[in-house]
Design a protein around this motif. Structure first.
Motif, PDB file in Angstrom:
ATOM      1  N   LEU A  98      17.982 -16.746 -43.148  1.00 50.09           N
ATOM      2  CA  LEU A  98      17.501 -16.646 -41.972  1.00 50.09           C
ATOM      3  C   LEU A  98      17.084 -15.080 -41.201  1.00 50.09           C
ATOM      4  O   LEU A  98      15.970 -15.088 -40.858  1.00 50.09           O
ATOM      5  N   GLY A  99      17.609 -14.107 -41.908  1.00 52.70           N
ATOM      6  CA  GLY A  99      17.125 -12.832 -41.495  1.00 52.70           C
ATOM      7  C   GLY A  99      15.658 -12.702 -42.498  1.00 52.70           C
ATOM      8  O   GLY A  99      14.763 -12.258 -41.936  1.00 52.70           O
ATOM      9  N   GLY A 107       6.207 -11.285 -39.291  1.00 53.15           N
ATOM     10  CA  GLY A 107       5.432 -10.471 -39.972  1.00 53.15           C
ATOM     11  C   GLY A 107       4.066 -10.900 -40.408  1.00 53.15           C
ATOM     12  O   GLY A 107       3.136 -10.346 -40.145  1.00 53.15           O
ATOM     13  N   GLY A 108       4.019 -12.282 -41.049  1.00 50.34           N
ATOM     14  CA  GLY A 108       3.010 -12.942 -41.348  1.00 50.34           C
ATOM     15  C   GLY A 108       2.216 -13.104 -40.162  1.00 50.34           C
ATOM     16  O   GLY A 108       0.721 -13.153 -40.281  1.00 50.34           O
ATOM     17  N   GLN A 109       2.711 -13.663 -39.040  1.00 49.09           N
ATOM     18  CA  GLN A 109       1.940 -14.329 -37.874  1.00 49.09           C
ATOM     19  C   GLN A 109       1.297 -12.962 -37.370  1.00 49.09           C
ATOM     20  O   GLN A 109       0.072 -12.903 -36.930  1.00 49.09           O
ATOM     21  N   ALA A 110       1.935 -11.836 -37.018  1.00 51.06           N
ATOM     22  CA  ALA A 110       1.343 -10.736 -36.525  1.00 51.06           C
ATOM     23  C   ALA A 110       0.182 -10.036 -37.567  1.00 51.06           C
ATOM     24  O   ALA A 110      -0.820  -9.838 -37.013  1.00 51.06           O
ATOM     25  N   TRP A 131      -0.340  -4.903 -44.840  1.00 50.44           N
ATOM     26  CA  TRP A 131       0.433  -5.550 -43.936  1.00 50.44           C
ATOM     27  C   TRP A 131       1.707  -6.521 -44.424  1.00 50.44           C
ATOM     28  O   TRP A 131       2.793  -6.392 -43.994  1.00 50.44           O
ATOM     29  N   ILE A 132       1.279  -7.261 -45.217  1.00 50.80           N
ATOM     30  CA  ILE A 132       2.128  -8.357 -45.924  1.00 50.80           C
ATOM     31  C   ILE A 132       2.997  -7.522 -46.916  1.00 50.80           C
ATOM     32  O   ILE A 132       4.262  -7.944 -47.070  1.00 50.80           O
ATOM     33  N   VAL A 133       2.562  -6.683 -47.727  1.00 44.47           N
ATOM     34  CA  VAL A 133       3.460  -6.049 -48.383  1.00 44.47           C
ATOM     35  C   VAL A 133       4.516  -5.090 -47.716  1.00 44.47           C
ATOM     36  O   VAL A 133       5.511  -5.273 -48.133  1.00 44.47           O
ATOM     37  N   VAL A 137       8.714  -5.897 -47.724  1.00 47.26           N
ATOM     38  CA  VAL A 137       9.847  -4.807 -47.787  1.00 47.26           C
ATOM     39  C   VAL A 137      10.924  -4.762 -46.591  1.00 47.26           C
ATOM     40  O   VAL A 137      12.021  -4.807 -47.013  1.00 47.26           O
ATOM     41  N   VAL A 138      10.357  -4.865 -45.269  1.00 48.04           N
ATOM     42  CA  VAL A 138      11.011  -4.953 -44.168  1.00 48.04           C
ATOM     43  C   VAL A 138      12.108  -6.328 -44.163  1.00 48.04           C
ATOM     44  O   VAL A 138      13.149  -6.162 -43.826  1.00 48.04           O
ATOM     45  N   ALA A 139      11.251  -7.507 -44.669  1.00 45.39           N
ATOM     46  CA  ALA A 139      12.064  -8.781 -44.699  1.00 45.39           C
ATOM     47  C   ALA A 139      13.178  -8.572 -45.561  1.00 45.39           C
ATOM     48  O   ALA A 139      14.441  -9.401 -45.488  1.00 45.39           O
TER      49      ALA A 139
END
Length: 328
Positions: A98-99, A107-110, A131-133, A137-139
Motif C-alpha cells: 500500500l505504501g 507521483g505518476g499522476q502528479a 520525475w518518474i525516477v 525512489v521515494v515509493a
C-alpha cells in the motif's frame, strides 16, 4: 491497548491512507483542468522521451484511481483469505504494498499533470523521465519504511509472574514486553501527514510554486513528532529497561539494571503530568498515552521515569528481582 484496539487503530490508519490517496488521484486533473489540454499525454516513448499516448481528462483522473482500488482490494482479499493481520497489526507485505503503490500512483499522476500543464496539445507535453525516477525512489523508500515499521508490531505480553513479588528460578531468563498506542494522536499524525502530502503533490504537479513546500514543512514536522509520541513499547530483560517510541521503535531510551534503584506501579493522569505524550513535570518524566497504571522507575540520580503501559505489576516485580540479583 488491547488487541482489539490495536486492530482498530491499524485498520483506521489503512483506511485513511487508502481514501486519501484515492481522493488525490481523482481530484488532481480536474483541479488543474483550466491549465490542461482536452486530452492528456499519459504515455511516453522510452527512447525519445516524447509522448506517444493520451487519454481524456476524465479517463486520466479515473484510471489510476481504479488501479489503486484494485490494489487495495487485492490486499484486503489476501489478508482475509490468509487470516493475517488478526494479531493486532497489518503484516509487513501489506503495508509495503500500500505504501509503495500509493506513493507511486500519486507521483505518476502528479508527473502527468505537470508534463501537460499549460500546453494546448498533448503532443507538446514535457518529458516525465526524471520525475518518474524520483517517484520510484521515494515509493521504494516508503514501502521499505512501512515494511520495517510493520515488523516491529507488538506481540502479546508474556506472563512473568502471578504476583507483585517474583522469585527468579536459578538459570531461568524472563522477559516482559508491553506496548501502548493512542489512536487520537495517531489520527492527528495521519491528518497532518495527508495535508503535507497534498501540498507536496500540488508542488510536484506544478499547481503551486516550489516555495509552497515551506507550507508543508510544519505539517510534515507535526506528523513525524506526533507519530513518534503516539505509541510506546517497554521491555524488561536482563539488560534492564528499554523504552522505544513510534512505529519504528526509534528513538529509544535504555536503563541498565545498575542504574535503577527501584520499580513500582503508579496511577497517573494527563492532568497530573501536564498533558499527552512525552511530558516533564514535578513527578519526573512521564510518557503519557492513556490514563491509569504506569511503570515507574527510580534511577540512581533520584529521578523518576514513568511509562503508561499495561501489566505494570509484572514489569515492576521482574525489574526489581533482576536488579536484586544483579547487585548480589
Amino acid at each position: 491497548m488491547t488487541d482489539r484496539g490495536r486492530r482498530g487503530a491499524a485498520a483506521w490508519g489503512a483506511v485513511g491512507w487508502c481514501v486519501g490517496v484515492l481522493v488525490l488521484l481523482v481530484a488532481l486533473p480536474p483541479v488543474a483542468s483550466s491549465r490542461l489540454p482536452e486530452r492528456l499525454a499519459t504515455h511516453w516513448n522510452a527512447g525519445s522521451g516524447r509522448p506517444d499516448g493520451s487519454m481524456a481528462l476524465w479517463a486520466a483522473a479515473l484510471f489510476p484511481a481504479l488501479v489503486w482500488v484494485a490494489l487495495t482490494a487485492v490486499v484486503m482479499v489476501a489478508l482475509r483469505r490468509t487470516g493475517t493481520g488478526a494479531g493486532g497489526a497489518i503484516p509487513g507485505w501489506a503495508v509495503a504494498s500500500l505504501g509503495f503503490g500509493g506513493v507511486m500512483l500519486l507521483g505518476g499522476q502528479a508527473s502527468i499533470v505537470r508534463a501537460n500543464l499549460d500546453h494546448a496539445d498533448w503532443h507538446d507535453a514535457d518529458s516525465v523521465t526524471s520525475w518518474i525516477v524520483g517517484t520510484l525512489v521515494v515509493a521504494t523508500t516508503a514501502g521499505t519504511i512501512g515494511f520495517l515499521a510493520a515488523r516491529r508490531a507488538p506481540s502479546q505480553t508474556p506472563p512473568a509472574t502471578d504476583g507483585p513479588v517474583l522469585d527468579l528460578p536459578a538459570g531461568q531468563r524472563l522477559v516482559w514486553l508491553a506496548r501502548t498506542s493512542n489512536r487520537w494522536l495517531q489520527a492527528v499524525s495521519a491528518v497532518t501527514g495527508l495535508l503535507a502530502i497534498a501540498v507536496a503533490v500540488g508542488v510536484l504537479a506544478g499547481l503551486a510554486e516550489s516555495m509552497a513546500v515551506l507550507a508543508a514543512t510544519p505539517f510534515a514536522l507535526a506528523c513525524v513528532l506526533v507519530l513518534g509520541c503516539s505509541s510506546v513499547q517497554a521491555r524488561v530483560s536482563e539488560r534492564g529497561l528499554d523504552v522505544t517510541f513510534g512505529p519504528l521503535g526509534w528513538p529509544g531510551r535504555h536503563w541498565a539494571l545498575e542504574d535503577i534503584e527501584s520499580a513500582r506501579t503508579e496511577n497517573r493522569t494527563p492532568a497530573q503530568v501536564g498533558g499527552w505524550g512525552y511530558r516533564l513535570s514535578g513527578l519526573g518524566t512521564t510518557v503519557m498515552l492513556r490514563s491509569g497504571e504506569c511503570l515507574v522507575i527510580r534511577t540512581g540520580k533520584g529521578k523518576d521515569f514513568a511509562v503508561s503501559v499495561d501489566d505494570t505489576d509484572q514489569a515492576a516485580a521482574l525489574l526489581n528481582a533482576l536488579s536484586a540479583r544483579h547487585t548480589r
